[in-house]
Scaffold this active site. Sequence first.
Site, PDB file in Angstrom:
ATOM      1  N   ASN A  11      53.349  85.442 -34.815  1.00 46.00           N
ATOM      2  CA  ASN A  11      54.139  84.953 -33.687  1.00 46.00           C
ATOM      3  C   ASN A  11      54.531  83.515 -34.033  1.00 46.00           C
ATOM      4  O   ASN A  11      53.724  82.591 -33.869  1.00 46.00           O
ATOM      5  CB  ASN A  11      53.284  85.019 -32.418  1.00 46.00           C
ATOM      6  CG  ASN A  11      54.034  84.570 -31.184  1.00 46.00           C
ATOM      7  OD1 ASN A  11      55.160  84.080 -31.277  1.00 46.00           O
ATOM      8  ND2 ASN A  11      53.405  84.721 -30.037  1.00 46.00           N
ATOM      9  N   ARG A  96      56.673  89.042 -33.893  1.00 41.68           N
ATOM     10  CA  ARG A  96      57.233  88.931 -32.558  1.00 41.68           C
ATOM     11  C   ARG A  96      58.602  88.263 -32.691  1.00 41.68           C
ATOM     12  O   ARG A  96      58.700  87.176 -33.263  1.00 41.68           O
ATOM     13  CB  ARG A  96      56.325  88.077 -31.687  1.00 41.68           C
ATOM     14  CG  ARG A  96      56.935  87.852 -30.329  1.00 41.68           C
ATOM     15  CD  ARG A  96      56.137  86.886 -29.505  1.00 41.68           C
ATOM     16  NE  ARG A  96      56.757  86.744 -28.205  1.00 41.68           N
ATOM     17  CZ  ARG A  96      56.765  85.626 -27.503  1.00 41.68           C
ATOM     18  NH1 ARG A  96      56.181  84.548 -27.986  1.00 41.68           N
ATOM     19  NH2 ARG A  96      57.326  85.572 -26.333  1.00 41.68           N
ATOM     20  N   HIS A 185      59.053  88.967 -22.264  1.00 41.66           N
ATOM     21  CA  HIS A 185      57.678  89.465 -22.081  1.00 41.66           C
ATOM     22  C   HIS A 185      57.627  91.004 -22.145  1.00 41.66           C
ATOM     23  O   HIS A 185      56.704  91.615 -21.641  1.00 41.66           O
ATOM     24  CB  HIS A 185      57.090  89.060 -20.707  1.00 41.66           C
ATOM     25  CG  HIS A 185      56.775  87.607 -20.555  1.00 41.66           C
ATOM     26  ND1 HIS A 185      56.890  86.968 -19.352  1.00 41.66           N
ATOM     27  CD2 HIS A 185      56.336  86.684 -21.434  1.00 41.66           C
ATOM     28  CE1 HIS A 185      56.535  85.700 -19.479  1.00 41.66           C
ATOM     29  NE2 HIS A 185      56.205  85.504 -20.743  1.00 41.66           N
ATOM     30  N   ARG A 246      58.682  75.930 -15.585  1.00 41.14           N
ATOM     31  CA  ARG A 246      60.063  76.370 -15.327  1.00 41.14           C
ATOM     32  C   ARG A 246      60.265  76.634 -13.845  1.00 41.14           C
ATOM     33  O   ARG A 246      59.377  77.182 -13.177  1.00 41.14           O
ATOM     34  CB  ARG A 246      60.390  77.645 -16.097  1.00 41.14           C
ATOM     35  CG  ARG A 246      60.348  77.496 -17.591  1.00 41.14           C
ATOM     36  CD  ARG A 246      60.934  78.756 -18.266  1.00 41.14           C
ATOM     37  NE  ARG A 246      60.614  78.770 -19.676  1.00 41.14           N
ATOM     38  CZ  ARG A 246      59.843  79.689 -20.268  1.00 41.14           C
ATOM     39  NH1 ARG A 246      59.327  80.698 -19.574  1.00 41.14           N
ATOM     40  NH2 ARG A 246      59.598  79.612 -21.554  1.00 41.14           N
ATOM     41  N   ASP A 287      48.362  73.931 -14.627  1.00 43.18           N
ATOM     42  CA  ASP A 287      47.216  74.824 -14.818  1.00 43.18           C
ATOM     43  C   ASP A 287      46.687  75.255 -13.445  1.00 43.18           C
ATOM     44  O   ASP A 287      46.304  74.419 -12.619  1.00 43.18           O
ATOM     45  CB  ASP A 287      46.126  74.104 -15.619  1.00 43.18           C
ATOM     46  CG  ASP A 287      45.053  75.082 -16.090  1.00 43.18           C
ATOM     47  OD1 ASP A 287      44.577  75.900 -15.270  1.00 43.18           O
ATOM     48  OD2 ASP A 287      44.698  75.033 -17.279  1.00 43.18           O
ATOM     49  N   ARG A 289      43.992  76.546 -12.554  1.00 46.02           N
ATOM     50  CA  ARG A 289      42.599  76.125 -12.262  1.00 46.02           C
ATOM     51  C   ARG A 289      42.584  74.760 -11.615  1.00 46.02           C
ATOM     52  O   ARG A 289      41.882  74.531 -10.629  1.00 46.02           O
ATOM     53  CB  ARG A 289      41.769  76.063 -13.562  1.00 46.02           C
ATOM     54  CG  ARG A 289      41.373  77.394 -14.093  1.00 46.02           C
ATOM     55  CD  ARG A 289      40.919  77.293 -15.511  1.00 46.02           C
ATOM     56  NE  ARG A 289      42.070  77.053 -16.394  1.00 46.02           N
ATOM     57  CZ  ARG A 289      42.108  77.362 -17.673  1.00 46.02           C
ATOM     58  NH1 ARG A 289      41.048  77.861 -18.255  1.00 46.02           N
ATOM     59  NH2 ARG A 289      43.174  77.144 -18.394  1.00 46.02           N
ATOM     60  N   GLY A 335      47.309  84.955 -18.174  1.00 49.98           N
ATOM     61  CA  GLY A 335      46.306  83.943 -17.819  1.00 49.98           C
ATOM     62  C   GLY A 335      46.027  83.807 -16.337  1.00 49.98           C
ATOM     63  O   GLY A 335      44.873  83.856 -15.901  1.00 49.98           O
ATOM     64  N   ASN A 339      43.002  85.984 -14.196  1.00 48.06           N
ATOM     65  CA  ASN A 339      41.867  85.110 -13.852  1.00 48.06           C
ATOM     66  C   ASN A 339      41.879  84.517 -12.454  1.00 48.06           C
ATOM     67  O   ASN A 339      40.817  84.142 -11.948  1.00 48.06           O
ATOM     68  CB  ASN A 339      41.803  83.944 -14.848  1.00 48.06           C
ATOM     69  CG  ASN A 339      41.513  84.425 -16.256  1.00 48.06           C
ATOM     70  OD1 ASN A 339      40.470  85.018 -16.497  1.00 48.06           O
ATOM     71  ND2 ASN A 339      42.435  84.205 -17.156  1.00 48.06           N
ATOM     72  N   GLU A 389      49.424  91.465 -26.277  1.00 50.92           N
ATOM     73  CA  GLU A 389      50.718  91.593 -26.955  1.00 50.92           C
ATOM     74  C   GLU A 389      50.546  91.800 -28.459  1.00 50.92           C
ATOM     75  O   GLU A 389      51.309  92.536 -29.073  1.00 50.92           O
ATOM     76  CB  GLU A 389      51.569  90.341 -26.667  1.00 50.92           C
ATOM     77  CG  GLU A 389      52.066  90.332 -25.229  1.00 50.92           C
ATOM     78  CD  GLU A 389      52.525  88.965 -24.735  1.00 50.92           C
ATOM     79  OE1 GLU A 389      51.656  88.119 -24.475  1.00 50.92           O
ATOM     80  OE2 GLU A 389      53.736  88.744 -24.605  1.00 50.92           O
TER      81      GLU A 389
HETATM   82  P1  ADP Z   1      51.089  81.676 -22.037  1.00 47.19           P
HETATM   83  O1  ADP Z   1      52.310  81.920 -21.193  1.00 47.19           O
HETATM   84  O2  ADP Z   1      51.051  80.299 -22.624  1.00 47.19           O
HETATM   85  O3  ADP Z   1      50.769  82.792 -22.999  1.00 47.19           O
HETATM   86  P2  ADP Z   1      48.642  82.459 -20.663  1.00 47.19           P
HETATM   87  O4  ADP Z   1      48.930  83.865 -20.317  1.00 47.19           O
HETATM   88  O5  ADP Z   1      47.605  82.187 -21.677  1.00 47.19           O
HETATM   89  O6  ADP Z   1      49.953  81.631 -20.967  1.00 47.19           O
HETATM   90  O7  ADP Z   1      48.239  81.707 -19.289  1.00 47.19           O
HETATM   91  C1  ADP Z   1      47.903  80.353 -19.292  1.00 47.19           C
HETATM   92  C2  ADP Z   1      47.693  79.914 -17.848  1.00 47.19           C
HETATM   93  O8  ADP Z   1      46.703  80.737 -17.242  1.00 47.19           O
HETATM   94  C3  ADP Z   1      47.131  78.505 -17.708  1.00 47.19           C
HETATM   95  O9  ADP Z   1      48.182  77.564 -17.691  1.00 47.19           O
HETATM   96  C4  ADP Z   1      46.432  78.562 -16.376  1.00 47.19           C
HETATM   97  O10 ADP Z   1      47.343  78.241 -15.346  1.00 47.19           O
HETATM   98  C5  ADP Z   1      46.061  80.011 -16.209  1.00 47.19           C
HETATM   99  N1  ADP Z   1      44.605  80.275 -16.275  1.00 47.19           N
HETATM  100  C6  ADP Z   1      43.860  80.490 -17.380  1.00 47.19           C
HETATM  101  N2  ADP Z   1      42.557  80.682 -17.030  1.00 47.19           N
HETATM  102  C7  ADP Z   1      42.499  80.596 -15.684  1.00 47.19           C
HETATM  103  C8  ADP Z   1      41.452  80.688 -14.710  1.00 47.19           C
HETATM  104  N3  ADP Z   1      40.191  80.938 -15.065  1.00 47.19           N
HETATM  105  N4  ADP Z   1      41.775  80.532 -13.397  1.00 47.19           N
HETATM  106  C9  ADP Z   1      43.044  80.298 -13.040  1.00 47.19           C
HETATM  107  N5  ADP Z   1      44.066  80.199 -13.893  1.00 47.19           N
HETATM  108  C10 ADP Z   1      43.806  80.339 -15.203  1.00 47.19           C
END
Ligand code: ADP
Length: 403
Positions: A11, A96, A185, A246, A287, A289, A335, A339, A389
């Site tokens: 990728n 990819r 995606h 975005r 983020d 979290r 993400g 989560n 992916e």
């Molecule tokens: P990308 O689009 O970069 O592939 P990911 O699918 O890895 O992104 O998602 C990243 C995002 O997931 C982080 O910016 C965060 O907002 C969120 N994230 C990751 N772990 C957690 C968690 N434990 N609780 C809440 N949000 C989370």
Amino acid sequence: MTQSTRVLVLNSGSSSVKYQLLDMRDSARLAVGLVERIGEETSRLVHTPLTGEGAGRRERTAPMADHAAALNAVAEELAADGLGLDSPELGAVGHRVVHGGLKFSEPTVITDEVMKEIERLVPVAPLHNPANITGIRTARALRPDLPQVAVFDTAFHTSMPEYAARYAIDTVTADAHRIRRYGFHGTSHAYVSRRTAALLGKDPSEVNVIVLHLGNGASASAVRGGRCVDTSMGLTPLEGLVMGTRSGDVDAAVTFHLMRVAGMSADEIDDLLNKKSGLVGLCGDNDMREIRRRIDEGDQRAQLAFDIYIHRLKKYIGAYYAVLGRVDAVAFTAGVGENAAPVREAAVAGLEELGLAVDADLNAVRSDEPRLISPEYACVAVAVVPTDEELEIAQQTYSLVNA
Ligand code: ADP
């Protein structure tokens, strides 16, 4: 005779390469890694072999001038683990590729002709396709004899009907500049919709699924009987849901208003909407979290950002419910989707009349496995389905070269 059952998945970004080496006999990951800051003095390679005696994370920081230098460093690390790219067990490289336009609806063995076509798509994917092309060129130079396969982010969405894919703008202008909704995606939406059907014990052709891919980038899709019929990203990944950085949907007039009134250039607006908007633009954090932590402390800006994020998500769930007519499952992935229990809870809150609900205990469970989080009485399954992916790219690559 040695079987060529290994697939290297690449990728390639503009200054990074993520990679995984998989053995397709059992889909086991043999090594994973990442090179970042390519072209800078501080390039860094993080390599993690997952089998054998060398298992454990290794890191090297050394200037890597370009993608060729980066891939050579990756090849050295793999060779040190007995997983060298010259091994007869390596059967293919899966790349990819972000934009496949309308032409590529399937994974495709890369030839010079295919390279030309991916290059022709650079104007509609200026940030992504050039990096993907560099990665492919480098890998082809390294192992010219090996089948290299392009797996396109847009491919799964080429099944969208014309009325979902076209913007309501002048057709002549749109066609002249290939302006339409392509969606992104796709590899994740394809994988997750299939896994969701399996979770329900059904064939993908029997189920209608709304997939919510909520990562830093985020998109929703409506999948009917295994085929995508609508998705929230459009000409570029900017359209649709509120994302980490975005804006997602905005009135297109925002753009020329900023040009005329604020004197901003096209590049500045591009930067604003792609990198300084979404959650980060609304509250300073992207983020989830951190946003949840701030909300717990009573932070109003974080709360408003969360509410805007959820409101948009809910609108897309409702829209795709209407597009599909009957929904068997809503699947959360990536993400945030995998989560962030509060996001899942808030997104379906108040939708009981549509048959949607989340069970608080099931929603709180943390797991890497696909799972249902809806109560037994709910008519529509709500699921958490971790995306993969790289595995999907490896499987598509392996199937194609062994067809
Ligand atoms: P990308 O689009 O970069 O592939 P990911 O699918 O890895 O992104 O998602 C990243 C995002 O997931 C982080 O910016 C965060 O907002 C969120 N994230 C990751 N772990 C957690 C968690 N434990 N609780 C809440 N949000 C989370």
